[in-house]
Design a protein around this motif. Structure first.
Motif, short mmCIF file in Angstrom:
data_model
loop_
_atom_site.label_atom_id
_atom_site.label_comp_id
_atom_site.label_asym_id
_atom_site.label_seq_id
_atom_site.Cartn_x
_atom_site.Cartn_y
_atom_site.Cartn_z
N THR A 67 8.16 -2.99 4.20
CA THR A 67 7.00 -3.00 5.09
C THR A 67 5.71 -2.88 4.27
OG1 THR A 67 8.24 -2.06 6.91
CG2 THR A 67 5.86 -1.79 6.99
N ARG A 71 2.53 -5.33 4.37
CA ARG A 71 1.20 -4.83 4.73
C ARG A 71 0.17 -5.17 3.67
NH1 ARG A 71 0.39 -1.33 8.73
NH2 ARG A 71 -1.20 -0.20 7.60
N PHE A 76 -3.50 -5.07 5.28
CA PHE A 76 -3.72 -3.80 5.97
C PHE A 76 -3.90 -2.66 4.99
CE2 PHE A 76 -0.69 -5.90 9.18
CZ PHE A 76 -1.72 -6.64 9.70
N GLU A 77 -3.43 -2.86 3.77
CA GLU A 77 -3.58 -1.87 2.71
C GLU A 77 -3.95 -2.62 1.44
OE1 GLU A 77 -2.67 1.46 2.92
OE2 GLU A 77 -1.27 1.55 4.62
N PRO A 96 -7.94 -8.17 6.49
CA PRO A 96 -6.89 -8.95 7.17
C PRO A 96 -7.43 -10.08 8.03
CG PRO A 96 -6.94 -6.67 7.97
CD PRO A 96 -7.81 -6.73 6.77
N ASN A 97 -8.62 -9.87 8.63
CA ASN A 97 -9.13 -10.92 9.53
C ASN A 97 -9.70 -12.13 8.78
OD1 ASN A 97 -11.27 -9.45 8.60
ND2 ASN A 97 -12.41 -9.50 10.53
N ARG A 99 -7.79 -13.43 6.21
CA ARG A 99 -6.63 -14.05 5.54
C ARG A 99 -5.90 -14.95 6.52
NH1 ARG A 99 -3.95 -9.39 1.69
NH2 ARG A 99 -5.89 -8.39 1.14
N PRO A 100 -5.61 -16.18 6.14
CA PRO A 100 -4.88 -17.08 7.04
C PRO A 100 -3.40 -16.73 7.09
CG PRO A 100 -5.32 -18.18 4.96
CD PRO A 100 -5.93 -16.82 4.85
N ILE A 101 -3.15 -15.47 7.40
CA ILE A 101 -1.79 -14.93 7.41
C ILE A 101 -1.65 -14.15 8.71
CG2 ILE A 101 -0.24 -13.28 6.29
CD1 ILE A 101 -1.74 -13.83 3.66
N ASN A 102 -0.56 -14.35 9.43
CA ASN A 102 -0.36 -13.58 10.66
C ASN A 102 0.95 -12.82 10.60
OD1 ASN A 102 -1.97 -16.11 12.67
ND2 ASN A 102 -2.77 -14.19 11.90
N THR A 103 1.02 -11.78 11.43
CA THR A 103 2.15 -10.88 11.39
C THR A 103 2.83 -10.78 12.75
OG1 THR A 103 0.91 -9.57 9.79
CG2 THR A 103 2.83 -8.52 10.75
N PHE A 105 4.81 -8.02 14.47
CA PHE A 105 5.05 -6.61 14.20
C PHE A 105 6.42 -6.18 14.70
CE2 PHE A 105 0.56 -7.18 13.99
CZ PHE A 105 0.16 -6.33 12.99
N GLN A 106 6.92 -5.14 14.06
CA GLN A 106 8.25 -4.65 14.40
C GLN A 106 8.33 -4.22 15.87
OE1 GLN A 106 9.62 -1.64 11.74
NE2 GLN A 106 11.74 -1.97 12.30
N ASP A 182 8.21 -8.46 10.32
CA ASP A 182 8.77 -7.18 9.89
C ASP A 182 9.92 -6.76 10.79
OD1 ASP A 182 9.31 -4.80 8.75
OD2 ASP A 182 7.34 -3.91 9.08
N GLU A 183 11.13 -6.96 10.34
CA GLU A 183 12.34 -6.64 11.10
C GLU A 183 12.18 -7.02 12.57
OE1 GLU A 183 14.55 -3.30 10.12
OE2 GLU A 183 13.56 -2.92 8.22
N GLU B 3 7.05 3.68 10.15
CA GLU B 3 7.76 3.14 11.29
C GLU B 3 8.10 4.23 12.30
OE1 GLU B 3 11.08 0.95 9.67
OE2 GLU B 3 9.59 0.02 8.37
N ARG B 6 11.62 3.09 18.45
CA ARG B 6 11.35 2.13 19.48
C ARG B 6 10.12 2.08 20.35
NH1 ARG B 6 11.25 -1.79 19.78
NH2 ARG B 6 10.34 -1.34 17.75
N GLN B 195 -6.91 -7.16 14.25
CA GLN B 195 -7.52 -7.54 12.97
C GLN B 195 -6.71 -8.64 12.30
OE1 GLN B 195 -8.29 -4.09 10.57
NE2 GLN B 195 -9.77 -3.34 12.05
N ASP B 196 -5.39 -8.53 12.43
CA ASP B 196 -4.53 -9.56 11.86
C ASP B 196 -4.82 -10.91 12.51
OD1 ASP B 196 -2.20 -10.16 10.14
OD2 ASP B 196 -1.25 -10.71 12.03
N TYR B 198 -7.65 -12.09 13.34
CA TYR B 198 -9.00 -12.55 12.99
C TYR B 198 -10.14 -11.87 13.74
CZ TYR B 198 -5.76 -16.01 11.30
OH TYR B 198 -4.68 -16.59 10.72
N ALA B 199 -9.86 -10.75 14.41
CA ALA B 199 -10.94 -10.04 15.07
C ALA B 199 -11.68 -9.18 14.05
CB ALA B 199 -10.39 -9.16 16.19
#
Ligand SMILES: Nc1ncnc2c1ncn2[C@@H]1O[C@H](COP(=O)(O)OP(=O)(O)O)[C@@H](O)[C@H]1O
Ligand SMILES: [Mg+2]
Lengths: 376, 288
Positions: A67, A71, A76-77, A96-97, A99-103, A105-106, A182-183, B3, B6, B195-196, B198-199
């Motif tokens: 992870t 990140r 994110f870090e 992160p906003n 970077r042309p990379i999307n996630t 999330f778990q 991520d998983e 993490e 759930r 943010q991921d 693009y905000a």
């Protein structure tokens, strides 16, 4: 999937190939240290090149840093040391906003106050795309993940598997260069997980986006990936095609983590090993391994066993336990050296050669090329 | 990201309070001797006076002890009373200004104490924000009186600003608590996800954080509003001449002739308070 690189024969079990032209994400000597009450080195001098259009998997036990690496790539870090490049552009310090990379999330992280369609539109709106284009892309994405009917539902009103698909559509909608997952399947039940594995491969194929996928499930990693990186304690131990990491693991940890293993003592001299229990085998010698005592790996299905005295090139053993399990029979044996070995025999229709009986004398035949020298 | 197991962000975990507490079998506070008597006494002690107050607000006569029939006369009289009108408008104006400013401040404080990494002195800041809950009101009142009196003499300025400032100060913790509670149940991954996608920081706040914390903000605003509307002690000490609010006006009336007009005003305030608090509970307990 038509990436030529993924099908190229690797020069070695440990993949060190870094052809910059085809590299999508270049992780260059990255370390990440979390400073709290104690110092945690979550990533320790990690280098890996992830190729364009590749389905790349980070595989390792919980807590090994998967992870954290995602990140760092997402932004994110920041890395404590080292650089992360997108192609040749250093993005280590970009937020992160940008970077042309999307996630994905778990826990999906869908926005609970928005509908399915609004969730998918979010990234496109933030990029300032015109309304018509947003609308069209959202419809495309809904179609891609087969969620057209539920577009106006709230995200709390759909099932876990559907939330998963919305999370995927939302991350794919801005058409990123790289998708991080991520998983994503760990929360789904077995049946749904199998379906989503196929679905993910299809999506990757149709979109041509580089996928970096995280899992701790070795079977998932082997079935889905073009290449796998096996991680442990903040390090990448080995990178290679599923077949390579399975058949030619570089280290005991990798062999143990992926599939079932027999470890045997042997002596290496100039490209040949002699097992302590007997038998000589031609091997490829990993970098950094010198002649002398070594540990070798034999996969249970890469050897056969029959009852009776050993013939030419066979090893004498005693069958200690014979376990029938449907498509295979697993025979646990003891060698003259006292080492234990287990062998998996595919079951032929009844009437064929019977496996040895418990307590009986047996002879083991190891397939040529089935002996792998481990680095440690 | 550390993490967590759930729960998806879409389902709020039921507050621990609603989990029924299991008492050992055979033991129940209800069977303790005197429990019923105590309970009845408490309820009667709490609600009987209020019931009497409400009842006599509808008294046709001008006594607080002798019932002379039903009438809305005191409501009409209170509504027509210019001093009451004046005090009511001032109270509402004051509560509106103080609650709004306090809620903005509390929102920022709640964001700063839940959406940042742990920093030294964070516990200190919690207690500073909640300080008005700990310090006796009379102490604050006297302190404000001294400071504001000096400022009034020095500047000659005697507007509502002093009351607004004082009310804002003691409203902040009441607005802060529900907002912080709301933020703490919100999954920070949602902001990371924005943010991921693009905000910018501002758009993340505007499109994700703010809409999700909104029920907490409204709850905080209403609670602060009620608290301001209700205040006597600090208002009495801080107000300049002629700046009566409803509570201080009523206090003044009680020193003179007491008529059911006071009951009528109290009943209206009671109703307003009950409605706001009921809304507050609805907002804070609503599941998302
Ligand atoms: N924010 C953090 N602060 C401190 N330690 C962390 C933080 N995030 C992760 N770690 C630690 O870094 C190590 C790797 O964590 P992680 O990348 O989440 O592992 P994985 O995803 O492989 O299970 C773990 O020991 C974890 O406790
Ligand atoms: Mg993880």
């Amino acid at each position: 999937m038509t990436s030529q690189t993924a099908h190229a024969e690797p020069s070695d079990a440990t993949d060190t190939d870094t052809d910059t032209a085809a590299i999508a994400v270049d992780v260059d000597r990255v370390s990440k240290i979390f400073r709290g009450e104690t110092e945690v080195r979550a990533l320790d001098d990690v280098s890996v090149g992830i190729r364009k259009n590749e389905f790349f998997t980070l595989l390792g036990p919980s807590g090994c840093g998967k992870t954290t690496l995602l990140r760092l790539i997402a932004g994110f870090e920041p890395p404590t040391m080292g650089a992360i490049r997108l192609g040749t552009r250093d993005i280590s310090r970009l937020p992160p906003n940008q970077r042309p990379i999307n996630t994905v999330f778990q826990n999906y992280a869908l926005f609970p106050h928005m509908s399915v369609a609004q969730n998918i539109a979010f990234g496109l709106e933030m990029l300032g795309k015109p309304k018509a284009e947003v609308q069209r892309t959202v419809d495309e994405m809904l179609h891609l993940v087969r969620m057209e009917e539920l577009k106006n539902r709230r995200t709390s009103e759909i099932s876990g598997g559907q939330q998963q698909r919305v999370a995927l559509a939302r991350a794919l909608a801005p058409h990123p260069e790289v998708l991080l997952l991520d998983e994503p399947l760990s929360a789904l039940d077995l049946k749904l997980r199998k379906d989503m594995q196929i679905e993910l491969k299809r999506l990757q194929h149709e979109t041509g986006i580089t996928f970096i996928f995280v899992t701790h499930d070795q079977e998932e990693a082997l079935t889905m990936s073009d290449r796998v990186a096996v991680m442990s304690a903040g390090k990448i131990l080995q990178v290679g095609r599923p077949r390579d990491v399975y058949e030619r693991p570089a280290e005991r940890f990798v062999a143990n983590f992926i599939g079932e293993s027999n470890f045997l003592d042997a002596t290496l001299s100039g490209g040949t090993v002699e097992l302590a229990a007997g038998g000589r085998f031609e091997v490829r010698v990993p970098e950094g391994v010198r002649d002398g005592a070594v540990s070798v790996l034999v996969r249970p299905e890469h050897a056969t066993v029959h009852s009776g005295e050993p013939g030419e090139g066979e090893i004498a053993a005693t069958a200690e336990n014979v376990v029938y399990s449907g498509e295979a029979t697993v025979v646990h044996l003891r060698l003259a050296t006292g080492e234990a070995i287990k062998i998996r025999l595919a079951n032929a229709p009844q009437g064929g050669e019977a496996p040895p009986r418990t307590g009986g004398a047996a002879a083991i035949r190891i397939a040529p090329g089935a002996v792998t020298v481990l680095r440690d | 990201m550390v993490e967590t197991a759930r729960p998806t962000p879409t389902e709020t975990v039921a507050p621990a309070m609603t989990v029924p507490r299991r008492e050992p079998r055979g033991y129940s506070v209800r069977t303790l001797p005197g429990f019923a008597a105590m309970a009845i006494f408490t309820f009667v002690g709490l609600y009987a006076p209020i019931l009497i107050l409400v009842t006599y607000s509808f008294n046709a006569g001008s006594s607080l002890a002798i019932w002379e029939g039903f009438s809305l006369r005191w409501y009409y009289q209170a509504a027509a009373n210019e001093a009451v009108q004046d005090a009511a408008i001032r109270s509402l104006y004051l509560a509106f200004c103080a609650a709004s400013i306090a809620t903005v401040a509390a929102t920022m404080a709640a964001l700063a104490t839940t959406r940042t990494r742990r920093f030294p002195g964070k516990t200190m800041i919690y207690s500073l924000i909640n300080q008005p809950l700990m310090i006796p009101e009379i102490v604050t009142a006297v302190a404000l009186l001294i400071v504001f009196a000096a400022i009034k003499v020095w500047t000659g300025h005697t507007s509502m600003i002093y009351l607004i400032a004082a009310h804002t100060a003691f409203c902040v913790p009441f607005a802060y608590l529900p907002i912080r509670a709301r933020l703490e149940t919100m999954d920070t991954t949602l902001e990371t996800a924005a943010q991921d996608l693009y905000a910018s920081r501002w758009l993340t706040f505007r499109r994700v954080t703010l809409p999700l914390m909104w029920p907490g903000i409204v709850a905080g605003l209403m609670l602060a509003f009620v608290i301001s509307l209700d205040d006597v002690v600090i208002t009495e000490f801080v107000k300049s001449a002629g700046q009566e609010t409803i509570p201080t006006y009523m206090l003044g009336q009680l020193r003179r002739v007491v008529t059911p007009e006071v009951n009528a005003i109290s009943t209206v305030i009671l109703m307003a308070g009950v409605i706001l608090v009921a809304l507050f509970f609805r907002l804070t307990s609503r599941r998302r």
